[in-house]
Write a protein that holds these residues in place. Structure first.
Motif, PDB file in Angstrom:
ATOM      1  N   UNK B  93      21.920   5.167 -13.473  1.00  0.00           N
ATOM      2  CA  UNK B  93      22.171   5.029 -11.930  1.00  0.00           C
ATOM      3  C   UNK B  93      23.398   5.246 -11.670  1.00  0.00           C
ATOM      4  N   UNK B 120      11.644   1.979 -16.035  1.00  0.00           N
ATOM      5  CA  UNK B 120      12.406   0.739 -15.503  1.00  0.00           C
ATOM      6  C   UNK B 120      11.393   0.099 -14.698  1.00  0.00           C
ATOM      7  N   UNK B 122      11.377  -2.888 -11.631  1.00  0.00           N
ATOM      8  CA  UNK B 122      12.599  -3.430 -10.322  1.00  0.00           C
ATOM      9  C   UNK B 122      11.890  -4.498 -10.345  1.00  0.00           C
ATOM     10  N   UNK B 124      11.755  -5.943  -7.042  1.00  0.00           N
ATOM     11  CA  UNK B 124      10.790  -5.505  -5.773  1.00  0.00           C
ATOM     12  C   UNK B 124       9.830  -4.555  -6.204  1.00  0.00           C
ATOM     13  N   UNK B 126       9.236  -1.453  -6.411  1.00  0.00           N
ATOM     14  CA  UNK B 126       9.553  -0.128  -6.140  1.00  0.00           C
ATOM     15  C   UNK B 126       8.158   0.726  -6.435  1.00  0.00           C
ATOM     16  N   UNK B 127       7.177   0.167  -5.854  1.00  0.00           N
ATOM     17  CA  UNK B 127       6.021   0.986  -5.696  1.00  0.00           C
ATOM     18  C   UNK B 127       6.005   1.893  -4.615  1.00  0.00           C
ATOM     19  N   UNK B 128       5.352   3.165  -4.675  1.00  0.00           N
ATOM     20  CA  UNK B 128       5.504   4.153  -3.445  1.00  0.00           C
ATOM     21  C   UNK B 128       4.208   3.714  -2.410  1.00  0.00           C
ATOM     22  N   UNK B 129       4.703   3.393  -1.376  1.00  0.00           N
ATOM     23  CA  UNK B 129       3.838   2.802  -0.401  1.00  0.00           C
ATOM     24  C   UNK B 129       2.770   3.626   0.283  1.00  0.00           C
ATOM     25  N   UNK B 130       2.942   5.115  -0.050  1.00  0.00           N
ATOM     26  CA  UNK B 130       1.989   6.088   0.570  1.00  0.00           C
ATOM     27  C   UNK B 130       0.939   6.590  -0.589  1.00  0.00           C
ATOM     28  N   UNK B 131       1.144   5.903  -1.632  1.00  0.00           N
ATOM     29  CA  UNK B 131       0.275   6.347  -2.855  1.00  0.00           C
ATOM     30  C   UNK B 131      -0.612   5.127  -3.319  1.00  0.00           C
ATOM     31  N   UNK B 139       2.152   9.054 -11.377  1.00  0.00           N
ATOM     32  CA  UNK B 139       3.453   9.756 -10.876  1.00  0.00           C
ATOM     33  C   UNK B 139       4.317  10.202 -12.015  1.00  0.00           C
ATOM     34  N   UNK B 140       4.609   9.590 -13.102  1.00  0.00           N
ATOM     35  CA  UNK B 140       5.623   9.988 -13.958  1.00  0.00           C
ATOM     36  C   UNK B 140       4.968  10.946 -14.975  1.00  0.00           C
ATOM     37  N   UNK B 173       0.252  -2.153  -0.529  1.00  0.00           N
ATOM     38  CA  UNK B 173       0.274  -3.242   0.331  1.00  0.00           C
ATOM     39  C   UNK B 173      -0.725  -4.037   0.450  1.00  0.00           C
ATOM     40  N   UNK B 187       3.033   1.459 -14.758  1.00  0.00           N
ATOM     41  CA  UNK B 187       3.829   2.611 -14.386  1.00  0.00           C
ATOM     42  C   UNK B 187       4.733   3.207 -15.532  1.00  0.00           C
TER      43      UNK B 187
END
Ligand SMILES: Nc1ncnc2c1ncn2[C@@H]1O[C@H](COP(=O)(O)OP(=O)(O)O)[C@@H](O)[C@H]1O
Ligand SMILES: [Mg+2]
Lengths: 265, 409
Positions: B93, B120, B122, B124, B126-131, B139-140, B173, B187
């Motif tokens: 990063x 990695x 995180x 917070x 870092x989940x994708x809110x729209x999925x 995803x990966x 959410x 993930x």
């Protein structure tokens, strides 16, 4: 602080509605007019009919203008959006010292008086031969509408957590892949709202379109403007009504979209 | 007579002594990076003299580190100590100001983040809110263009491992924080990276959930033989989960070792205090026939050998649980008076004033096993410790010659 301040008494309610009526009535007056007499515009209409609309459907010049406006509106919206989304994304993620300056520059088309913008574009387009051509008006309207998409997307970027992109990168996604699959979906509402406004800006725009107009290229607002000056046909009332309804509809959709975005579930 | 000289304690002491010897052997006069290079054979990750500067601010001083395959290494330190910087340098990063990073013997220093093949997690999430949960975990694999049956199989496996299969259709959410962190873990597991970096993954969870997740993460790490680098500022978490712990402060690794090494043999006052309560006695090194001692006004306190010579000002460090308590005076033991005594379930915590010499008194903390025959301490008792349980470190300040008050640190 006392809640009284916020509790609307009947006087304030009445006042608010009066202001709203004052602002809206001149606009709304065209609606009854458009359902009136197809020979002369009289208020209130002595008879009610849809004959003015029938005249409009039969008038090739008006219909050509309408489809032209639609074409230019769509094309300039697509162009403005395609430039504004990456621009807003890049600027939001940038830590450059001249960020504010670039932001200011990008917003100029919305700040400079339209006449000045139109004159500038006209003088420039005369030199490169774009006056009177559709592609010229598309570019000009894209410039004009750009700040609105740009500002909408920029404000939408606040909801795109950079950690999400980092997470995507760590998991193997390229910057492009992450932009397409993570950033764009999260910006969808802002982009849609911005694009709707951009379309409306172009569709309603008169000054630039007037400067760049030719006999074959007369947009709807320009034709209305000319019509008011030369013949004042009752068709004007029908066109105005349709434009008003369209504008309201688009503003509602865009407004609802933005409001829902700012209140995540 | 002493209250805690039972079998298990003895065994633990022997083990510590062995660990210490191994530790000392590794330390012989090599620069630290050479030592780290020496361990290189089976290593999964090698951080070679890496540093990071932001203008005039040094976020991380030159640091070397090697992590073995399958190891659980924790970066422990207060906020701002450079933990995230080190982790972000490893994942790509941020770019280092100097040094190299090798993953599986491959120099990745200049390689983009998405080419390093790391996982990695995180703080917070870092989940994708729209999925939904399934799409997040897929995803990966989608990035890697896996076939859809393979994706389904692997995602089911990963979600099963974190017991979240039943929530696969929910949006992030609509699940709890703990569940979100488990999704984030799934993930990171699903594409089977050899090395997973976790930056304070449990920082936002409440205490019960944390304990649960600690166990969960540790179990997955062990079962699947994953190398993990785990960032936390929670000492207990670090000590309970790790194979090794690196203590960071001010952008440097202050000490690195197994949990018991760093807990029982801190090499600095900072490490001693950061890892929990420590009794610190300041004096001068004085050897005797039995071994190294710290001399306080003529009173010799036993310690394990350290890198100091006679006459050097030194701090002697003993953990509260290594103190042996006696009701009768014993050779080398120090007299003390109980100030406060609290039973904490199976252990007893005692605060007492120790008389180090005629002129000097100091407050000490003792933690010892609670026994049925535990007498109530009234007034005086004596305490001491096994020589190998005390560590000496160079004192930064000269101990006060003789006074009631303690050196103010
Ligand atoms: N982008 C940056 N610019 C300037 N200083 C930074 C930046 N990132 C981190 N630092 C500094 O580097 C130090 C270490 O930060 P960090 O690694 O985030 O600490 P930790 O994760 O241990 O809390 C801090 O003093 C921080 O202020
Ligand atoms: Mg951090």
């Amino acid at each position: 602080m006392s809640t009284k301040l916020f509790k609307a008494s009947w006087t304030t309610t009445l006042f608010s509605w009066s202001v709203l009526a004052f602002l809206l009535l001149p606009t709304l007056i065209v609606i009854p007019l458009s359902f009136g007499d197809p020979v002369e515009l009289v208020f209130p209409p002595p008879v009610w009919s849809v004959r003015i609309y029938n005249q409009l459907w039969a008038d090739a010049a008006w219909l050509n203008s309408a489809t032209l406006s639609l074409r230019i509106g769509l094309a300039s919206t697509v162009l403005a959006t395609c430039i504004a989304v990456p621009a807003a994304y890049g600027l939001y993620r940038s830590s450059s010292a001249i960020r504010q300056l670039v932001y200011g520059l990008f917003m100029t088309p919305a700040v400079v008086p339209v006449v000045v913008l139109a004159l500038g574009i006209y003088l420039y387009f005369v030199r490169i031969g774009l006056v009177g051509r559709e592609v010229g008006l598309v570019v000009a309207h894209a410039v004009y509408a750009f700040p609105f998409v740009f500002a909408a997307v920029l404000s939408g970027m606040k909801d795109v957590d950079q950690n999400l992109e980092r997470a995507a990168h760590v998991m193997g996604a390229s910057h492009f892949y992450a932009f397409i699959h993570i950033v764009l979906p999260l910006l969808a509402r802002s982009i849609t709202a911005g694009a709707l406004f951009a379309f409306l800006m172009s569709f309603d725009e008169t000054v630039i379109a007037y400067f760049l107009a030719s006999t074959e290229m007369t947009t709807l607002p320009v034709r209305m403007f000319q019509s008011v000056r030369w013949d004042s046909t009752p068709i004007l009332a029908a066109v105005s009504t349709l434009l008003t309804v369209l504008s309201f509809a688009i503003c509602m959709v865009a407004g609802i979209g933005l409001a829902r975005k700012s209140k995540p579930s | 007579m002493s209250l805690n000289d039972d079998q298990t304690f003895r065994q633990r002491h022997v083990l510590h002594a062995l660990l210490r010897t191994a530790h000392k052997l590794r330390q012989i006069s090599y620069p630290s990076y050479m030592l780290e290079m020496g361990r290189h054979n089976m290593s999964n990750l090698l951080v070679d003299r890496v540093s990071k500067k932001y203008g005039t601010v040094t976020a991380l001083h030159e640091t070397s580190l090697s992590v073995d395959a399958g190891e659980f290494l924790t970066l422990l330190g207060p906020s701002g100590s450079g933990k995230s910087t080190l982790l972000n340098l490893i994942c790509g990063l941020i770019d280092p100001s100097s040094g190299r990073i090798l993953i599986d013997d491959r120099d990745v220093t200049r390689e983009a983040m998405n080419k390093r093949g790391l996982g990695m997690v995180f703080q917070n999430y870092a989940l994708f809110p729209h999925m939904d949960v399934r799409a997040n975990v897929s995803f990966p694999l989608k990035v890697r263009k896996f076939a859809s049956q393979e994706i389904k199989k692997r995602v089911d496996d990963a979600l099963g491992a974190v017991q979240l299969l039943h929530l696969a259709d929910r949006k992030p959410a609509n699940i709890s924080g703990g569940q979100q962190q488990r999704v984030s873990l799934a993930r990171a597991l699903v594409y089977q990276p050899k090395l997973i970096l976790l930056d304070e993954p449990l920082g936002a969870l409440d205490k019960n959930l944390r304990a649960d997740m600690q166990y969960h993460i540790k179990q997955l790490q062990r079962e699947r033989g994953i190398t993990m680098i785990y960032v936390t500022h929670d000492q207990e978490e670090a000590l309970s989960m790790s194979d090794r712990v690196a203590i960071l402060s001010d952008g440097r690794i202050q000490q690195i070792g197994t949990p018991s090494e760093i807990y029982f043999n801190p090499t600095s006052l900072f490490c001693a205090k950061f890892l929990g309560e420590a009794n610190i006695f300041s004096g001068f090194v004085q050897s005797s026939a039995e071994g190294t001692n710290v001399d306080i006004d003529g009173n010799l306190l036993p310690a394990s050998p350290g890198p100091l010579k006679d006459g050097d000002p030194a701090d002697l460090i003993v953990r509260p649980e290594n103190i042996i308590v006696s009701h009768d005076p014993r050779r080398g033991f120090i007299q003390a008076f109980v100030k406060e005594l609290a039973m904490v379930g199976s252990t007893v915590k005692i605060r007492a004033t120790a008389r180090l010499s005629e002129e000097r008194a100091q407050e000490i903390t003792i933690q010892t096993l609670n026994r049925p025959h535990m007498p109530s301490f009234e007034g005086t008792f004596w305490f001491g410790w096994n020589r190998e349980d005390a560590t000496v470190i160079p004192a930064l300040q000269l101990p006060l010659a003789s006074h009631q008050d303690q050196p103010g640190r």
